[in-house]
Design a protein around this motif. Structure first.
Motif, PDB file in Angstrom:
ATOM      1  N   ARG A 113       4.292  -3.319  -7.428  1.00  0.00           N
ATOM      2  CA  ARG A 113       4.936  -3.094  -6.135  1.00  0.00           C
ATOM      3  C   ARG A 113       5.347  -1.634  -5.976  1.00  0.00           C
ATOM      4  NH1 ARG A 113       7.201  -8.130  -7.549  1.00  0.00           N
ATOM      5  NH2 ARG A 113       9.087  -7.115  -8.329  1.00  0.00           N
ATOM      6  N   GLU A 114       5.880  -1.034  -7.055  1.00  0.00           N
ATOM      7  CA  GLU A 114       6.261   0.368  -6.983  1.00  0.00           C
ATOM      8  C   GLU A 114       5.044   1.253  -6.751  1.00  0.00           C
ATOM      9  OE1 GLU A 114       8.368   1.303 -10.505  1.00  0.00           O
ATOM     10  OE2 GLU A 114      10.109   0.032 -10.031  1.00  0.00           O
ATOM     11  N   ARG A 115       3.914   0.879  -7.394  1.00  0.00           N
ATOM     12  CA  ARG A 115       2.689   1.658  -7.185  1.00  0.00           C
ATOM     13  C   ARG A 115       2.244   1.582  -5.730  1.00  0.00           C
ATOM     14  NH1 ARG A 115      -2.466  -1.053  -9.404  1.00  0.00           N
ATOM     15  NH2 ARG A 115      -1.968  -2.231  -7.526  1.00  0.00           N
ATOM     16  N   ASP A 116       2.331   0.380  -5.152  1.00  0.00           N
ATOM     17  CA  ASP A 116       1.963   0.233  -3.736  1.00  0.00           C
ATOM     18  C   ASP A 116       2.905   1.042  -2.849  1.00  0.00           C
ATOM     19  OD1 ASP A 116      -0.046  -1.448  -4.530  1.00  0.00           O
ATOM     20  OD2 ASP A 116       1.079  -3.294  -4.117  1.00  0.00           O
ATOM     21  N   GLN A 117       4.211   1.012  -3.180  1.00  0.00           N
ATOM     22  CA  GLN A 117       5.163   1.785  -2.392  1.00  0.00           C
ATOM     23  C   GLN A 117       4.901   3.281  -2.513  1.00  0.00           C
ATOM     24  OE1 GLN A 117       8.970   0.498  -3.832  1.00  0.00           O
ATOM     25  NE2 GLN A 117       8.886  -1.484  -2.798  1.00  0.00           N
ATOM     26  N   GLN A 118       4.586   3.735  -3.751  1.00  0.00           N
ATOM     27  CA  GLN A 118       4.275   5.143  -3.934  1.00  0.00           C
ATOM     28  C   GLN A 118       3.025   5.528  -3.167  1.00  0.00           C
ATOM     29  OE1 GLN A 118       6.023   7.500  -5.398  1.00  0.00           O
ATOM     30  NE2 GLN A 118       7.663   6.104  -6.001  1.00  0.00           N
ATOM     31  N   ALA A 119       2.040   4.621  -3.157  1.00  0.00           N
ATOM     32  CA  ALA A 119       0.821   4.898  -2.399  1.00  0.00           C
ATOM     33  C   ALA A 119       1.126   5.008  -0.903  1.00  0.00           C
ATOM     34  CB  ALA A 119      -0.217   3.807  -2.649  1.00  0.00           C
ATOM     35  N   GLN A 120       1.996   4.107  -0.401  1.00  0.00           N
ATOM     36  CA  GLN A 120       2.363   4.178   1.008  1.00  0.00           C
ATOM     37  C   GLN A 120       3.129   5.461   1.318  1.00  0.00           C
ATOM     38  OE1 GLN A 120       4.536   0.587   1.769  1.00  0.00           O
ATOM     39  NE2 GLN A 120       2.757  -0.746   1.557  1.00  0.00           N
ATOM     40  N   LEU A 121       4.037   5.857   0.392  1.00  0.00           N
ATOM     41  CA  LEU A 121       4.758   7.110   0.598  1.00  0.00           C
ATOM     42  C   LEU A 121       3.814   8.302   0.574  1.00  0.00           C
ATOM     43  CD1 LEU A 121       7.957   6.496  -1.580  1.00  0.00           C
ATOM     44  CD2 LEU A 121       7.786   6.497   0.910  1.00  0.00           C
ATOM     45  N   ALA A 122       2.826   8.242  -0.344  1.00  0.00           N
ATOM     46  CA  ALA A 122       1.858   9.336  -0.409  1.00  0.00           C
ATOM     47  C   ALA A 122       1.045   9.425   0.870  1.00  0.00           C
ATOM     48  CB  ALA A 122       0.943   9.144  -1.618  1.00  0.00           C
TER      49      ALA A 122
END
Length: 422
Positions: free
Chosen positions: A186-195
């Motif tokens: 989930r954190e990876r997905d959130q980081q991807a969305q932030l990126a």
């Protein structure tokens, strides 16, 4: 070693592999209750064969046999309740004075309690079974071997409990790993969305700087050409040629920017990003649009990286564009860039009329507006650990000042502290 030994080992390995596949098949195909029912049936069959003589002589032993084993079907649904029922049946069996091989089911029940219940319940079950082991050793052990029997039974009880606790610990560990993997995903997905959001903001900022500046210059030149076309046609023609050149420059900037975004752009290497060296052509461009601009660059610009020089260029471009759009005719601008090994300072000022900083943050309330330009400049400066000040000067005009740090903090904590201070 006999010649048959390797063949025997190979046979054992083959049977182990078959048993492992059968176990996996049972776990995959059968629900827990069905698997426990199969286990119970197998134990009924095995223990009935071992105690065939005793069971054939007494019907009560058959009853105890079934009562000791049948509860195992529900051992995973209610571990403590099943263990309590089986312990009560075993106590009645002890009172009847009839030992049975089915008593081994108590170890399975204890293992289930240890694998699925809390530590306190496990210790309680161990204490109950230890008491039963003591009673069994005192009653059924041969003369002089009571202690040895009790130690052997206690060892089996402790082994069953330890195995159950280990299984519960491993299960909890695996569950924690799965939860951690889920959170990391989930954190990876959130980081991807932030990126993605950050990249969109960066693209929007670059496009704003490119399009707004060049269109503002083209509009100013076109207006000048309209006024000069009757009395000074040569100046109108020169202004239109400048409009054409500015349009080509806008196309070049767009292609350069898209070339950075796209690896397959063939012209990407032929169009480097602008830097401090391109500030003079930028000043010439705004001069042609009607804004007299003086440029001063001191120090060694090579100390700044290409990205830092691009930031300096965009800051100056946006500040001059704002002055060109909002300042009245006759306004003059001055650009000062001071380079040092550790920082680059940028100051863009104009001598327009005095302006009072508005309380209303709407775009119409300020000489330079309050749209995306100044926030974008602040974001660019903050990316280098610096800050940007933009506002009216006491003696009139507008000033934009920024300092870019070329040597950012080495650790994340220092960078976060500086960002928090900004």
């Amino acid at each position: 070693m006999t010649p048959a030994a390797p063949a025997l080992r190979q046979t054992v390995r083959s049977w182990r592999a078959h048993l492992g596949r059968a176990r996996q098949l049972v776990r995959a195909k059968l629900p827990p209750v069905a698997a426990d029912a199969v286990l119970t049936a197998a134990m009924l069959f095995a223990t009935a064969g071992l105690a065939h003589r005793d069971l054939s002589r007494s019907t009560s032993l058959v009853v105890f046999q079934w009562l000791l084993l049948i509860p195992l079907v529900w051992r995973r649904r209610a571990p403590l309740a099943v263990f309590g029922v089986m312990a009560a049946v075993a106590f009645l069996q002890w009172l009847a004075g009839a030992p049975l091989p089915a008593d081994v089911a108590l170890l399975i029940a204890l293992y289930t309690v240890a694998a699925h219940s809390s530590r306190l319940r496990t210790l309680s079950a161990v204490a109950v079974l230890e008491l039963g082991s003591l009673l069994a050793a005192l009653t059924w052990a041969t003369h002089g071997r009571t202690t040895q029997s009790f130690i052997a039974l206690s060892a089996m009880v402790i082994a069953a409990a330890v195995i159950g606790v280990n299984v519960r610990t491993r299960r909890a560990y695996l569950a924690a790993l799965e939860d951690r993997a889920g959170r990391l995903e989930r954190e990876r997905d959130q980081q991807a969305q932030l990126a993605v959001a950050g990249e969109r903001a960066r693209i929007a900022r670059e496009m704003h700087d490119i399009v707004t500046h060049n269109l503002s210059v083209m509009v100013a030149l076109a207006d000048g050409a309209v006024f000069a076309q009757e009395r000074h046609p040569e100046k109108a023609a020169a202004a239109m040629r400048q409009v054409s050149g500015t349009g080509r420059q806008a196309i070049t900037d767009m292609r350069r920017f898209l070339g950075v975004l796209r690896a397959d752009e063939p012209d990407a290497l032929r169009h480097p990003m602008p830097g401090i060296a391109q500030l003079e052509p930028l000043a010439e461009q705004v001069r042609a649009a009607g804004l007299p601009t003086r440029l001063s660059v001191s120090g060694n610009p090579d100390a700044a990286t290409a990205a830092a020089q691009l930031t300096v260029y965009r800051l100056v471009q946006e500040a001059l564009t704002n002055t060109l759009k909002h300042a009245p005719a006759g306004t003059r601008a001055e650009v000062r860039v001071r380079c040092s090994p550790d920082a680059v300072r940028v100051d863009v000022t104009d001598d327009g009329p005095a302006v009072t900083a508005p309380a209303d943050p709407s775009p119409a309330a300020s000489k330079h507006g309050n749209g995306h330009g100044i926030p974008g400049m602040r974001e660019r400066a903050a990316a280098y650990g610096g800050q940007l000040d933009a506002g009216p000067q006491p003696d009139g005009g507008w000033r934009v000042s920024a300092v870019l740090t070329l040597n950012p903090p080495q650790d994340e904590d220092a960078l976060q502290d500086k960002d928090g201070a900004l």
